[in-house]
Design an enzyme around this catalytic site. Structure first.
Site, mmCIF file in Angstrom:
data_model
loop_
_atom_site.group_PDB
_atom_site.id
_atom_site.type_symbol
_atom_site.label_atom_id
_atom_site.label_comp_id
_atom_site.label_asym_id
_atom_site.label_seq_id
_atom_site.Cartn_x
_atom_site.Cartn_y
_atom_site.Cartn_z
ATOM 1 N N TYR A 259 59.243 16.166 12.088
ATOM 2 C CA TYR A 259 57.899 15.564 12.013
ATOM 3 C C TYR A 259 57.071 15.964 13.239
ATOM 4 C CZ TYR A 259 54.354 11.859 12.466
ATOM 5 O OH TYR A 259 53.182 11.163 12.647
ATOM 6 N N TRP B 227 52.695 4.462 17.225
ATOM 7 C CA TRP B 227 53.145 3.114 16.822
ATOM 8 C C TRP B 227 52.055 2.383 16.028
ATOM 9 C CZ3 TRP B 227 56.839 0.040 20.487
ATOM 10 C CH2 TRP B 227 57.811 0.888 21.014
ATOM 11 N N ASP C 143 44.640 17.333 -2.431
ATOM 12 C CA ASP C 143 45.910 17.675 -1.793
ATOM 13 C C ASP C 143 45.590 18.713 -0.716
ATOM 14 O OD1 ASP C 143 48.310 18.770 -1.027
ATOM 15 O OD2 ASP C 143 49.122 18.933 -3.057
ATOM 16 N N ILE C 144 45.741 18.324 0.533
ATOM 17 C CA ILE C 144 45.297 19.216 1.626
ATOM 18 C C ILE C 144 46.183 20.456 1.774
ATOM 19 C CG2 ILE C 144 44.096 17.386 2.901
ATOM 20 C CD1 ILE C 144 46.503 17.480 4.924
ATOM 21 N N THR D 193 49.974 12.811 16.861
ATOM 22 C CA THR D 193 51.013 11.826 17.202
ATOM 23 C C THR D 193 51.616 12.009 18.595
ATOM 24 O OG1 THR D 193 53.213 11.069 16.534
ATOM 25 C CG2 THR D 193 52.707 13.342 16.048
ATOM 26 N N ASP D 194 52.131 10.909 19.115
ATOM 27 C CA ASP D 194 52.925 10.922 20.358
ATOM 28 C C ASP D 194 54.238 11.694 20.183
ATOM 29 O OD1 ASP D 194 53.582 8.836 18.490
ATOM 30 O OD2 ASP D 194 54.905 7.956 19.978
HETATM 31 N N1 NAP Z 1 52.206 5.575 11.303
HETATM 32 C C1 NAP Z 1 52.432 5.777 12.589
HETATM 33 O O1 NAP Z 1 53.152 5.010 13.266
HETATM 34 C C2 NAP Z 1 51.794 6.948 13.298
HETATM 35 C C3 NAP Z 1 52.116 7.174 14.652
HETATM 36 C C4 NAP Z 1 51.496 8.237 15.301
HETATM 37 C C5 NAP Z 1 50.600 9.043 14.635
HETATM 38 N N2 NAP Z 1 50.334 8.813 13.322
HETATM 39 C C6 NAP Z 1 49.393 9.704 12.648
HETATM 40 O O2 NAP Z 1 48.258 8.940 12.248
HETATM 41 C C7 NAP Z 1 47.719 9.492 11.045
HETATM 42 C C8 NAP Z 1 47.552 8.404 10.018
HETATM 43 O O3 NAP Z 1 48.830 7.818 9.790
HETATM 44 P P1 NAP Z 1 49.023 6.618 8.781
HETATM 45 O O4 NAP Z 1 49.956 5.652 9.404
HETATM 46 O O5 NAP Z 1 47.714 6.176 8.266
HETATM 47 O O6 NAP Z 1 49.818 7.385 7.638
HETATM 48 P P2 NAP Z 1 50.111 6.942 6.132
HETATM 49 O O7 NAP Z 1 49.843 5.488 5.978
HETATM 50 O O8 NAP Z 1 51.455 7.491 5.796
HETATM 51 O O9 NAP Z 1 48.977 7.727 5.324
HETATM 52 C C9 NAP Z 1 49.004 9.101 5.156
HETATM 53 C C10 NAP Z 1 48.318 9.380 3.863
HETATM 54 O O10 NAP Z 1 48.338 10.807 3.647
HETATM 55 C C11 NAP Z 1 48.571 11.008 2.272
HETATM 56 N N3 NAP Z 1 49.099 12.348 2.014
HETATM 57 C C12 NAP Z 1 50.376 12.779 2.092
HETATM 58 N N4 NAP Z 1 50.452 14.067 1.719
HETATM 59 C C13 NAP Z 1 49.184 14.459 1.406
HETATM 60 C C14 NAP Z 1 48.621 15.669 0.947
HETATM 61 N N5 NAP Z 1 49.362 16.747 0.722
HETATM 62 N N6 NAP Z 1 47.278 15.716 0.736
HETATM 63 C C15 NAP Z 1 46.509 14.614 0.919
HETATM 64 N N7 NAP Z 1 46.997 13.439 1.333
HETATM 65 C C16 NAP Z 1 48.333 13.361 1.589
HETATM 66 C C17 NAP Z 1 49.555 9.940 1.882
HETATM 67 O O11 NAP Z 1 49.530 9.763 0.492
HETATM 68 P P3 NAP Z 1 50.877 9.282 -0.278
HETATM 69 O O12 NAP Z 1 51.113 7.874 0.203
HETATM 70 O O13 NAP Z 1 50.471 9.393 -1.697
HETATM 71 O O14 NAP Z 1 51.962 10.218 0.139
HETATM 72 C C18 NAP Z 1 49.015 8.735 2.647
HETATM 73 O O15 NAP Z 1 48.063 8.023 1.872
HETATM 74 C C19 NAP Z 1 48.661 10.618 10.626
HETATM 75 O O16 NAP Z 1 48.133 11.835 11.088
HETATM 76 C C20 NAP Z 1 49.938 10.311 11.373
HETATM 77 O O17 NAP Z 1 50.687 11.487 11.627
HETATM 78 C C21 NAP Z 1 50.886 7.776 12.634
#
Ligand code: NAP
Length: 292
Positions: A123, A148, A34-35, A99-100
């Protein structure tokens, strides 16, 4: 290299695990690390002794974050800060994904890493403060902003469209927000392609980069691309009618940037022929994976 990956079960984390073949990988899900827990971060770094940390962990529920402000800031600001402090103590580099949504979406040309930020949601604010925490705690960082994101894993727009498309004859999709769809596998590929560069003595190009898909579309156009490809690949047998609506007609708790186009040329210049952000090809790959 020995890499410690956080958020290993997220979209980016899963895609990174699939592609990380040339390095030793310690892949930790939220249950493993847990970060938000600084002592646990320090203990994990001491235990695993990585050469580099990649942070894929984040609180990504954009609308829910408006209500869960404290949790969003704990994960998206304090989490990266803990990792950056832990890395600084051990002389390690950190690659952090952002993120954007740090931008307000009022621009009319693609956002550069140095463009002025103005996050419009909890967010976006929490992710911006996470970036700033990394910058102030650790020189050896790469912050990669993306947008996205879709993949064969987790929840994302592609999977939502496929589900709704199978259930309904007609859908309404927002047509006045534009951005670059980005395949999580391509983000993972870019991070992996960066690793040999970081190990070169004298690498100095630390800082913030953008990585978005190679062209921009509206959500409505993205949905049309999803259905056209799903039909041609046999993932769906029929596609719904997709009506275009405005953001005003589809209100959400968190405000989204209307224009979210990222200029990825800095990273492209760094990675050269290792750079791949062809989102339509990524989409076809994901659809092929989902059709089994
Ligand atoms: N998804 C998008 O469209 C998008 C767009 C722009 C930028 N981003 C960025 O891209 C990156 C990756 O996104 P993603 O889509 O892969 O996100 P994701 O699928 O939601 O994965 C995030 C992971 O972080 C875990 N997490 C949450 N709280 C945590 C904690 N306290 N300690 C350790 N792990 C934790 C989550 O676990 P749980 O599932 O158990 O909560 C999940 O497995 C992120 O930095 C996000 O902000 C995403």
């Amino acid at each position: 290299m020995k890499i410690l990956l956080t958020g290993a079960e997220g979209q980016f984390g899963r895609c990174f695990q699939d592609r990380c073949r040339d390095h030793t990988l310690v892949a930790l899900s939220r249950a493993g690390l847990d970060i938000t827990d600084r002592a646990a971060v320090r203990a994990a770094l001491a235990r695993h002794q990585p050469d580099l940390v990649v942070n894929g962990a984040a609180y990504t529920a954009v609308d829910r974050a408006e209500q869960q402000r404290q949790l969003a800031f704990a994960v998206n600001r304090d989490g990266p800060e803990n990792l950056a402090i832990g890395c600084a103590e051990r002389g390690l580099a950190l690659i952090h994904i952002s993120t954007d949504y740090v931008f307000d979406g009022t621009a009319t040309s693609p956002y550069l890493p140095e463009s002025a930020v103005n996050p419009q949601s909890v967010y976006g604010q929490s992710k911006w403060q996470g970036e700033e925490a990394v910058r102030s705690a650790l020189d050896q960082h790469l912050i990669i902003r993306t947008a996205w994101v879709f993949s064969e894993y987790g929840s994302n727009f592609v999977k939502t469209m496929l589900r709704l498309g199978a259930e309904r004859e007609q859908l309404s999709v927002v047509a006045d927000q534009r951005g670059c769809p980005t395949y999580a596998g391509h983000i993972a590929g870019a991070v992996l392609a960066l690793l040999p560069l970081l190990s070169r003595p004298g690498f100095e190009r630390w800082g913030t980069y953008h990585f978005g898909g190679d062209s921009f579309v509206s959500w409505h156009q993205f949905s049309q691309a999803i259905f056209a490809n799903a039909l041609s690949l046999g993932v769906l047998t029929h596609a719904p009618r997709v009506l275009s609506i405005s953001t005003e007609q589809y209100p959400t708790p968190a405000k989204r940037p209307a224009y979210s186009v990222l200029d990825s040329s800095g990273l492209q210049q760094l990675l050269q022929d290792q750079f791949d952000n062809d989102w339509q090809q990524g989409l076809r790959w994901v659809l092929a994976k989902l059709s089994g």
